[in-house]
Design a protein around this motif. Structure first.
Motif, mmCIF file in Angstrom:
data_model
loop_
_atom_site.group_PDB
_atom_site.id
_atom_site.type_symbol
_atom_site.label_atom_id
_atom_site.label_comp_id
_atom_site.label_asym_id
_atom_site.label_seq_id
_atom_site.Cartn_x
_atom_site.Cartn_y
_atom_site.Cartn_z
ATOM 1 N N GLY A 240 0.804 -1.221 0.000
ATOM 2 C CA GLY A 240 0.000 0.000 0.000
ATOM 3 C C GLY A 240 0.833 1.265 0.000
ATOM 4 N N ARG A 241 0.179 2.358 0.303
ATOM 5 C CA ARG A 241 0.821 3.674 0.284
ATOM 6 C C ARG A 241 2.079 3.698 1.157
ATOM 7 N N ALA A 242 2.029 2.919 2.250
ATOM 8 C CA ALA A 242 3.129 2.951 3.212
ATOM 9 C C ALA A 242 4.452 2.477 2.629
ATOM 10 N N ALA A 265 -1.631 -4.449 -5.182
ATOM 11 C CA ALA A 265 -1.371 -3.128 -4.599
ATOM 12 C C ALA A 265 -2.692 -2.443 -4.291
ATOM 13 N N SER A 266 -2.627 -1.484 -3.396
ATOM 14 C CA SER A 266 -3.801 -0.630 -3.174
ATOM 15 C C SER A 266 -3.813 0.453 -4.250
ATOM 16 N N ARG A 267 -4.951 1.100 -4.364
ATOM 17 C CA ARG A 267 -5.039 2.175 -5.354
ATOM 18 C C ARG A 267 -4.102 3.322 -5.003
ATOM 19 N N ALA A 268 -3.925 3.567 -3.694
ATOM 20 C CA ALA A 268 -3.033 4.660 -3.297
ATOM 21 C C ALA A 268 -1.621 4.391 -3.808
ATOM 22 N N LEU A 279 -1.822 -3.982 -11.191
ATOM 23 C CA LEU A 279 -1.718 -4.684 -9.902
ATOM 24 C C LEU A 279 -2.808 -4.266 -8.920
ATOM 25 N N GLN A 280 -3.586 -3.259 -9.277
ATOM 26 C CA GLN A 280 -4.552 -2.740 -8.302
ATOM 27 C C GLN A 280 -5.623 -3.763 -7.951
ATOM 28 N N VAL A 281 -5.793 -3.932 -6.641
ATOM 29 C CA VAL A 281 -6.830 -4.829 -6.113
ATOM 30 C C VAL A 281 -7.931 -3.966 -5.513
ATOM 31 N N GLY A 282 -9.169 -4.291 -5.819
ATOM 32 C CA GLY A 282 -10.250 -3.541 -5.185
ATOM 33 C C GLY A 282 -11.424 -3.290 -6.093
ATOM 34 N N GLN A 283 -12.276 -2.424 -5.640
ATOM 35 C CA GLN A 283 -13.525 -2.118 -6.337
ATOM 36 C C GLN A 283 -13.281 -1.712 -7.780
ATOM 37 N N THR A 284 -12.236 -0.898 -7.992
ATOM 38 C CA THR A 284 -11.941 -0.453 -9.349
ATOM 39 C C THR A 284 -10.692 -1.135 -9.892
ATOM 40 N N GLY A 285 -10.303 -2.230 -9.256
ATOM 41 C CA GLY A 285 -9.161 -3.002 -9.732
ATOM 42 C C GLY A 285 -9.548 -4.451 -9.905
ATOM 43 N N ILE A 298 -1.362 -1.430 4.146
ATOM 44 C CA ILE A 298 -2.666 -1.117 3.533
ATOM 45 C C ILE A 298 -3.665 -0.934 4.673
ATOM 46 N N SER A 299 -4.406 0.187 4.654
ATOM 47 C CA SER A 299 -5.265 0.501 5.803
ATOM 48 C C SER A 299 -6.509 -0.373 5.871
ATOM 49 N N GLY A 300 -7.042 -0.762 4.688
ATOM 50 C CA GLY A 300 -8.247 -1.582 4.687
ATOM 51 C C GLY A 300 -9.495 -0.782 4.371
ATOM 52 N N ILE A 302 -12.848 0.311 2.411
ATOM 53 C CA ILE A 302 -13.838 -0.644 1.877
ATOM 54 C C ILE A 302 -13.614 -0.923 0.393
ATOM 55 N N GLN A 303 -13.099 0.068 -0.329
ATOM 56 C CA GLN A 303 -12.882 -0.160 -1.770
ATOM 57 C C GLN A 303 -11.769 -1.181 -1.987
ATOM 58 N N HIS A 304 -10.808 -1.249 -1.080
ATOM 59 C CA HIS A 304 -9.767 -2.279 -1.210
ATOM 60 C C HIS A 304 -10.331 -3.640 -0.775
ATOM 61 N N LEU A 305 -11.075 -3.631 0.343
ATOM 62 C CA LEU A 305 -11.641 -4.896 0.849
ATOM 63 C C LEU A 305 -12.545 -5.543 -0.197
ATOM 64 N N ILE A 317 -0.098 -6.588 7.770
ATOM 65 C CA ILE A 317 1.087 -6.030 8.430
ATOM 66 C C ILE A 317 0.917 -4.518 8.383
ATOM 67 N N ASN A 318 0.817 -3.906 9.563
ATOM 68 C CA ASN A 318 0.522 -2.468 9.606
ATOM 69 C C ASN A 318 1.045 -1.915 10.924
ATOM 70 N N LYS A 319 1.560 -0.701 10.911
ATOM 71 C CA LYS A 319 2.117 -0.157 12.162
ATOM 72 C C LYS A 319 1.035 0.399 13.083
ATOM 73 N N ASP A 320 -0.187 0.547 12.527
ATOM 74 C CA ASP A 320 -1.299 1.063 13.330
ATOM 75 C C ASP A 320 -2.190 -0.099 13.776
ATOM 76 N N GLY A 335 3.589 -3.353 13.302
ATOM 77 C CA GLY A 335 4.968 -2.866 13.311
ATOM 78 C C GLY A 335 5.331 -2.248 11.981
ATOM 79 N N ASP A 336 6.583 -1.845 11.880
ATOM 80 C CA ASP A 336 7.075 -1.172 10.675
ATOM 81 C C ASP A 336 7.359 -2.215 9.586
ATOM 82 N N LEU A 337 6.697 -2.029 8.458
ATOM 83 C CA LEU A 337 6.847 -3.020 7.375
ATOM 84 C C LEU A 337 8.290 -3.135 6.906
ATOM 85 N N PHE A 338 9.051 -2.041 6.976
ATOM 86 C CA PHE A 338 10.420 -2.100 6.470
ATOM 87 C C PHE A 338 11.331 -2.925 7.386
#
Ligand SMILES: Cc1cc2nc3c(=O)[nH]c(=O)nc-3n(C[C@H](O)[C@H](O)[C@H](O)COP(=O)(O)OP(=O)(O)OC[C@H]3O[C@@H](n4cnc5c(N)ncnc54)[C@H](O)[C@@H]3O)c2cc1C
Length: 348
Positions: A240-242, A265-268, A279-285, A298-300, A302-305, A317-320, A335-338
């Motif tokens: 994702g964007r991260a 990938a996410s749209r972001a 590679l975009q996954v989601g409502q428009t992918g 990837i935050s999650g 609804i368009q990605h879900l 895997i997300n730091k939040d 945690g930090d993806l990197f």
């Protein structure tokens, strides 16, 4: 309901209504007996490749009682027909070996399907809900003055279908009264029809179709990859964007290559130019339902879900720790993806 009608109409009118209802019932039974389906098979190149999403469309068509005729169209039709004829549940293969049907141009391909629908008296026409299916079947529906039923995830009966709406947040059950049902199929919702092992279905050439080519194919610019195709991959790793940059996407590719996964990938991430938009996954992918989906940074939304929530096992895997993706994840790493992803890749 008939009793209520009788009280309103009087005895003679009720008798007429009952006769009409019986006739309608006989007609309906006759229609049931005459169910038959066409499945459009898009060929890929001249050497027998075809869109395997058609195998899911064949499974959907087999939910009905009638025979299934596969329509294989394009330069590679004769070669692809051999494989399609061996698929379980295919009663006949119509081979439209003609470059006019390459690249699923709707003007020519819809005319072919219209002619075959009439010739075979098909009650249903199925195609995968792919770019080709979404391109060709709406034109066919218009030619047949029918309302297309798109992206179905279940076939309840010959006139009733289930499809997600509002990015998968609601499920609609739709009933069509059109004489010919034009249906695109969400391939992730139907298993691919297997090869039968029995004698192959008979093949016959498609009749010539007079379809004036209103459009022509100029070319395509497709990202080449040795990785599994996103739509059919059993495992998918998405960034994702991260991930922050095209270079940062290397951690996604490394993990994917280690476990033989397709990359999403996410749209972001796509909009930021970190990776190709295919590679975009989601409502428009793309809509995927692999055995394992790993969502990284990837935050999650609804368009990605909408594009991945039917995956069998979801890892986030997300730091939040409060990211919405964790609400649908089977396993989560905070945690930090990197730091996490290279370590994970190394340890696998
Ligand atoms: C009509 C419409 C259609 C859309 N179609 C799609 C679609 O098809 N597909 C799609 O994906 N989106 C689609 N979107 C966009 C969607 O709403 C979201 O904006 C998008 O999915 C967000 O992408 P993201 O999760 O990568 O980014 P963000 O929402 O910004 O999330 C980034 C996540 O990364 C985490 N993070 C940040 N740094 C790190 C780090 N170092 N390590 C680990 N985690 C970290 C953050 O905590 C955050 O959760 C659509 C939107 C609209 C309006």
């Amino acid at each position: 309901m008939l009793g209520l009608t009788a009280r309103r109409l009087g005895a003679r009118a009720a008798a007429a209504a009952a006769a009409a209802a019986a006739a309608h019932g006989r007609l309906f039974a006759a229609q049931r007996a005459a169910l038959s389906s066409l499945v459009y098979v898009e060929t890929k190149g001249a050497d027998g490749g075809f869109d395997e999403g058609a195998l899911s469309a064949i499974t959907a068509a087999r939910a009905l009682a009638g025979p299934v005729t596969a329509v294989v169209a394009g330069t590679g039709a004769a070669a692809a027909a051999k494989a399609v004829a061996a698929v379980e549940g295919v009663a006949k293969v119509v081979v439209a070996q003609d470059a006019a049907y390459d690249h699923a141009l709707p003007e020519t391909t819809a005319s072919l399907l219209k002619a075959l629908q009439a010739k075979e008296a098909a009650t249903h026409v199925f195609a995968p809900h792919s770019a080709a299916g979404k391109n060709v079947l709406p034109r066919l529906a218009a030619l047949l003055d029918a309302q297309q039923i798109s992206d179905v995830v279940a076939v309840e009966s010959e006139d009733t279908f289930v499809r997600p709406v509002y990015a998968g947040n609601a499920i609609a059950t739709v009933k069509s009264s059109d004489p010919v049902k034009i249906v695109t199929v969400r391939t992730a919702a139907f298993p691919a029809a297997p090869a039968s092992g029995a004698a192959p279905a008979p093949e016959e050439p498609a009749p010539p179709v007079d379809a004036a080519p209103l459009s022509s194919w100029l070319g395509e610019d497709v990202a080449k990859s040795d990785r599994p195709d996103l739509a059919s991959a059993k495992r998918v790793v998405s960034g994702g964007r991260a991930v922050k940059s095209a270079e940062g996407f290397k951690v996604i590719y490394d993990l994917a290559d280690k476990i033989g996964a397709g990359v999403g990938a996410s749209r972001a991430a796509v909009d930021a130019g970190y990776c190709d938009n295919s590679l975009q996954v989601g409502q428009t992918g793309r809509i995927v339902a692999p055995e394992l989906y790993i969502a990284i940074g990837i935050s999650g939304a609804i368009q990605h879900l909408a594009g991945m929530k039917d995956s069998k096992v979801i890892v986030a895997i997300n730091k939040d720790a409060d990211a919405p993706i964790f609400q649908i994840a089977d396993y989560g790493l905070v945690g930090d993806l990197f730091a996490i992803v290279p370590e994970l890749t190394e340890k696998i």
